[in-house]
Write a protein that holds these residues in place. Structure first.
Motif, PDB file in Angstrom:
ATOM      1  N   LEU A   1      38.337  13.654 -15.729  1.00 20.27           N
ATOM      2  CA  LEU A   1      37.838  14.768 -16.679  1.00 20.27           C
ATOM      3  C   LEU A   1      37.341  13.213 -17.295  1.00 20.27           C
ATOM      4  CD1 LEU A   1      41.823  16.313 -16.947  1.00 20.27           C
ATOM      5  CD2 LEU A   1      39.609  17.475 -16.385  1.00 20.27           C
ATOM      6  N   PHE A   2      37.193  12.726 -18.183  1.00 19.53           N
ATOM      7  CA  PHE A   2      36.762  11.830 -18.666  1.00 19.53           C
ATOM      8  C   PHE A   2      35.604  11.964 -18.338  1.00 19.53           C
ATOM      9  CE2 PHE A   2      34.959   7.503 -19.913  1.00 19.53           C
ATOM     10  CZ  PHE A   2      34.724   7.542 -21.130  1.00 19.53           C
ATOM     11  N   PHE A   3      34.767  11.561 -16.983  1.00 19.15           N
ATOM     12  CA  PHE A   3      33.722  11.381 -16.957  1.00 19.15           C
ATOM     13  C   PHE A   3      32.909  12.912 -16.628  1.00 19.15           C
ATOM     14  CE2 PHE A   3      35.104   7.099 -14.871  1.00 19.15           C
ATOM     15  CZ  PHE A   3      34.352   6.312 -16.287  1.00 19.15           C
ATOM     16  N   LYS A   4      33.898  13.833 -16.665  1.00 21.08           N
ATOM     17  CA  LYS A   4      33.030  14.836 -16.311  1.00 21.08           C
ATOM     18  C   LYS A   4      32.257  16.047 -17.902  1.00 21.08           C
ATOM     19  CE  LYS A   4      33.931  20.082 -15.781  1.00 21.08           C
ATOM     20  NZ  LYS A   4      35.437  20.908 -15.407  1.00 21.08           N
ATOM     21  N   TYR A   5      33.182  15.323 -18.428  1.00 23.03           N
ATOM     22  CA  TYR A   5      33.445  15.394 -20.198  1.00 23.03           C
ATOM     23  C   TYR A   5      32.729  15.123 -20.828  1.00 23.03           C
ATOM     24  CZ  TYR A   5      36.351  19.393 -19.772  1.00 23.03           C
ATOM     25  OH  TYR A   5      37.052  20.369 -19.186  1.00 23.03           O
ATOM     26  N   ASN A   6      32.290  13.074 -20.347  1.00 23.10           N
ATOM     27  CA  ASN A   6      30.870  12.171 -21.151  1.00 23.10           C
ATOM     28  C   ASN A   6      29.990  12.565 -20.957  1.00 23.10           C
ATOM     29  OD1 ASN A   6      30.733  11.178 -18.620  1.00 23.10           O
ATOM     30  ND2 ASN A   6      31.332   8.560 -19.726  1.00 23.10           N
ATOM     31  N   GLY A   7      29.590  13.158 -19.890  1.00 21.66           N
ATOM     32  CA  GLY A   7      28.104  13.628 -19.405  1.00 21.66           C
ATOM     33  C   GLY A   7      27.758  12.878 -18.000  1.00 21.66           C
ATOM     34  N   MET A   8      28.437  12.047 -17.581  1.00 20.42           N
ATOM     35  CA  MET A   8      28.398  11.045 -16.742  1.00 20.42           C
ATOM     36  C   MET A   8      27.743  11.849 -14.927  1.00 20.42           C
ATOM     37  SD  MET A   8      27.279   8.664 -16.785  1.00 20.42           S
ATOM     38  CE  MET A   8      27.871   7.374 -15.693  1.00 20.42           C
ATOM     39  N   GLU A   9      28.698  12.928 -14.883  1.00 18.49           N
ATOM     40  CA  GLU A   9      29.440  13.990 -13.619  1.00 18.49           C
ATOM     41  C   GLU A   9      27.050  14.855 -13.306  1.00 18.49           C
ATOM     42  OE1 GLU A   9      30.948  18.237 -12.291  1.00 18.49           O
ATOM     43  OE2 GLU A   9      31.868  17.502 -14.119  1.00 18.49           O
TER      44      GLU A   9
ATOM     45  N   GLY B   1      22.735  18.058   1.713  1.00 11.71           N
ATOM     46  CA  GLY B   1      24.436  17.635   1.488  1.00 11.71           C
ATOM     47  C   GLY B   1      24.114  16.271   0.329  1.00 11.71           C
ATOM     48  N   ALA B   2      23.118  16.178   0.023  1.00  8.95           N
ATOM     49  CA  ALA B   2      23.288  14.931  -1.424  1.00  8.95           C
ATOM     50  C   ALA B   2      24.305  15.124  -2.277  1.00  8.95           C
ATOM     51  CB  ALA B   2      21.189  14.647  -1.312  1.00  8.95           C
ATOM     52  N   ILE B   3      24.261  16.493  -2.249  1.00  8.04           N
ATOM     53  CA  ILE B   3      25.389  16.677  -3.972  1.00  8.04           C
ATOM     54  C   ILE B   3      26.552  17.278  -3.743  1.00  8.04           C
ATOM     55  CG2 ILE B   3      23.476  16.421  -5.627  1.00  8.04           C
ATOM     56  CD1 ILE B   3      23.352  19.557  -5.148  1.00  8.04           C
ATOM     57  N   ASN B   4      27.392  16.971  -3.990  1.00  8.91           N
ATOM     58  CA  ASN B   4      28.471  18.273  -3.278  1.00  8.91           C
ATOM     59  C   ASN B   4      29.146  18.661  -4.495  1.00  8.91           C
ATOM     60  OD1 ASN B   4      31.472  19.244  -2.569  1.00  8.91           O
ATOM     61  ND2 ASN B   4      31.327  17.760  -1.142  1.00  8.91           N
ATOM     62  N   ILE B   5      29.203  19.832  -4.613  1.00 11.87           N
ATOM     63  CA  ILE B   5      30.044  20.147  -6.712  1.00 11.87           C
ATOM     64  C   ILE B   5      31.129  19.688  -6.202  1.00 11.87           C
ATOM     65  CG2 ILE B   5      30.572  22.217  -8.560  1.00 11.87           C
ATOM     66  CD1 ILE B   5      27.298  21.675  -7.533  1.00 11.87           C
ATOM     67  N   ALA B   6      32.414  20.191  -5.122  1.00 12.00           N
ATOM     68  CA  ALA B   6      33.286  20.010  -5.537  1.00 12.00           C
ATOM     69  C   ALA B   6      33.077  18.244  -5.770  1.00 12.00           C
ATOM     70  CB  ALA B   6      34.240  20.205  -4.237  1.00 12.00           C
ATOM     71  N   GLY B   7      32.359  17.374  -5.604  1.00 14.37           N
ATOM     72  CA  GLY B   7      33.183  15.948  -4.847  1.00 14.37           C
ATOM     73  C   GLY B   7      32.337  15.057  -6.376  1.00 14.37           C
ATOM     74  N   ASP B   8      31.750  15.418  -6.652  1.00 14.59           N
ATOM     75  CA  ASP B   8      30.176  15.594  -7.585  1.00 14.59           C
ATOM     76  C   ASP B   8      31.148  14.141  -8.167  1.00 14.59           C
ATOM     77  OD1 ASP B   8      27.542  15.892  -6.410  1.00 14.59           O
ATOM     78  OD2 ASP B   8      27.409  17.636  -7.903  1.00 14.59           O
ATOM     79  N   VAL B   9      31.831  14.590  -9.266  1.00 16.90           N
ATOM     80  CA  VAL B   9      32.949  13.854 -10.375  1.00 16.90           C
ATOM     81  C   VAL B   9      33.831  12.612  -9.182  1.00 16.90           C
ATOM     82  CG1 VAL B   9      34.644  15.374 -10.226  1.00 16.90           C
ATOM     83  CG2 VAL B   9      34.248  14.185 -12.601  1.00 16.90           C
ATOM     84  N   GLN B  10      33.727  12.593  -8.755  1.00 19.39           N
ATOM     85  CA  GLN B  10      34.344  11.672  -7.806  1.00 19.39           C
ATOM     86  C   GLN B  10      33.729  10.266  -7.573  1.00 19.39           C
ATOM     87  OE1 GLN B  10      36.556  12.859  -4.345  1.00 19.39           O
ATOM     88  NE2 GLN B  10      37.467  14.816  -5.359  1.00 19.39           N
ATOM     89  N   VAL B  11      32.262  10.487  -7.468  1.00 14.91           N
ATOM     90  CA  VAL B  11      31.705   9.589  -6.704  1.00 14.91           C
ATOM     91  C   VAL B  11      31.462   8.848  -8.203  1.00 14.91           C
ATOM     92  CG1 VAL B  11      29.081   8.978  -6.593  1.00 14.91           C
ATOM     93  CG2 VAL B  11      30.493  10.919  -4.949  1.00 14.91           C
ATOM     94  N   VAL B  12      31.322   9.576  -9.492  1.00 15.70           N
ATOM     95  CA  VAL B  12      30.948   8.681 -10.531  1.00 15.70           C
ATOM     96  C   VAL B  12      32.121   7.792 -11.008  1.00 15.70           C
ATOM     97  CG1 VAL B  12      30.657   8.981 -13.332  1.00 15.70           C
ATOM     98  CG2 VAL B  12      29.191  10.486 -11.490  1.00 15.70           C
ATOM     99  N   SER B  13      33.575   9.023 -11.186  1.00 16.67           N
ATOM    100  CA  SER B  13      34.861   7.944 -11.557  1.00 16.67           C
ATOM    101  C   SER B  13      35.276   7.238 -10.069  1.00 16.67           C
ATOM    102  CB  SER B  13      35.723   8.941 -11.143  1.00 16.67           C
ATOM    103  OG  SER B  13      37.198   8.575 -11.665  1.00 16.67           O
ATOM    104  N   ASP B  14      34.651   6.777  -8.756  1.00 20.11           N
ATOM    105  CA  ASP B  14      34.919   5.652  -8.472  1.00 20.11           C
ATOM    106  C   ASP B  14      34.326   4.609  -8.813  1.00 20.11           C
ATOM    107  OD1 ASP B  14      36.586   7.804  -6.675  1.00 20.11           O
ATOM    108  OD2 ASP B  14      35.781   8.063  -5.157  1.00 20.11           O
ATOM    109  N   MET B  15      33.189   4.991  -9.305  1.00 24.80           N
ATOM    110  CA  MET B  15      32.295   4.054  -9.098  1.00 24.80           C
ATOM    111  C   MET B  15      33.240   3.176 -10.272  1.00 24.80           C
ATOM    112  SD  MET B  15      28.712   3.031 -10.864  1.00 24.80           S
ATOM    113  CE  MET B  15      27.397   3.905  -9.398  1.00 24.80           C
TER     114      MET B  15
END
Length: 320
Positions: free
Chosen positions: A130-138, A100-114
């Motif tokens: 979407l921004f953090f997905k396409y800049n590679g952070m997700e 449960g350390a990664i969650n494909i549906a929620g990974d981008v939310q982790v970065v975005s929420d930071m």
């Protein structure tokens, strides 16, 4: 609580802390003001963070600080670079998903929420994701947590089956016993509930992610979003990485400190790479000498924790 000596102010702080954990702090904020603050924060994210990935290249060193090996930290770095283009669904990936350390549906939310998107309207939150997905952070964050999950599993096996003088303490810190840790017939760690919890705890202590329990209370209040924006990492680094190094030094363990020192060359090289890729950005500093790059590296690595916010004013005057 009052009978035990807590005064009104302390009770108010406790109440705010509970609301921060629940995500209900700042509910008195008007929707209009929330929209304005969210728009400003989104604009700043897009303006300042298109190359945030370069600042995150040091994340792999957190695996060494938490108790992993140099090999695990190095392989996680190269895995992160590779997975910017494709996801490697190997045994490490399976461990991370199962624990449960990664969650494909929620990974981008982790970065975005930071970067404070948890305080935004659904539309602005989606834009940030979407921004953090396409800049590679997700992708980078998912890869680091995947590598850290495998390193955590190795850590548990290492200290359960090949114990050292610190092994009992290490397992106790993760609230797990030697008897809870077992391998299957193929030598793979059996992921029971206690092992999964220990792996997730280890990963969160190696790869930083936003947490209301670690950051100051005001950073969980949307009324303070313009003040706290982009400062969460500083507090998380202090609470997780620096405190880990300090606590282990008191135990006579210098390995985490050596891991921390590796942040410095990595951040210096990543800044140089960013300057090469963005000529004319004002970040190339052709007139800098070695000590200038060294100080900039110390500043960017976060060695001084929240105190860096004070030092930054002097650094801006020197390098502005």
């Amino acid at each position: 609580a009052m009978e035990q000596g807590a005064d009104v102010r302390q009770l108010a702080v406790f109440d705010d802390a509970v609301k921060a954990m629940e995500g209900t702090l700042g509910t008195d904020m008007t929707p209009q003001l929330r929209a304005v603050f969210g728009s400003i924060t989104t604009y700043q994210n897009i303006r300042l963070l298109p190359l945030a990935l370069f600042s995150s290249l040091v994340d792999a060193a957190g695996i060494k600080v938490r108790g992993g090996t140099w090999g695990e930290a190095t392989s996680s770095f190269f895995r992160g670079l590779k997975e910017l283009f494709t996801t490697d669904k190997d045994h490490k990936y399976d461990i991370a998903r199962a624990a449960g350390a990664i969650n494909i549906a929620g990974d981008v939310q982790v970065v975005s929420d930071m970067y404070s998107s948890q305080f935004m309207s659904p539309g602005l939150k989606k834009l940030n994701e979407l921004f953090f997905k396409y800049n590679g952070m997700e992708s980078w964050n998912r890869s680091m947590r995947t590598s850290a999950s495998a390193a955590a599993a190795n850590f548990l096996q290492r200290h359960a089956f090949e114990p050292t003088e610190n092994s009992e303490r290490y397992l106790r810190e993760l609230n797990i016993k030697r008897s809870d840790i077992n391998n299957d017939a193929n030598g793979n760690l059996i992921l029971n509930d206690k092992v999964k919890t220990a792996i997730n705890t280890w990963v969160d202590q190696a790869i930083l992610r936003p947490n209301a329990a670690l950051r100051p209370i005001y950073m969980s209040d949307p009324n303070w979003i313009l003040v706290s924006h982009l400062k969460q990492y500083t507090y998380l680094f202090q609470q997780v990485i620096l405190n880990r190094v300090y606590s282990e030094l008191k135990q006579g363990n210098y390995d985490p400190a050596f891991g921390l020192m590796s942040y410095l060359p990595v951040i210096i090289m990543s800044d140089m790479a960013r300057a090469i890729l963005t000529p004319g950005s004002g970040d190339d500093h052709e007139d800098w000498e070695f000590e200038d790059y060294l100080w900039r590296g110390v500043q960017r690595a976060g060695f001084f924790g929240p105190g860096q916010m004070v030092l930054d004013s002097g650094a801006d005057l020197r390098y502005g």
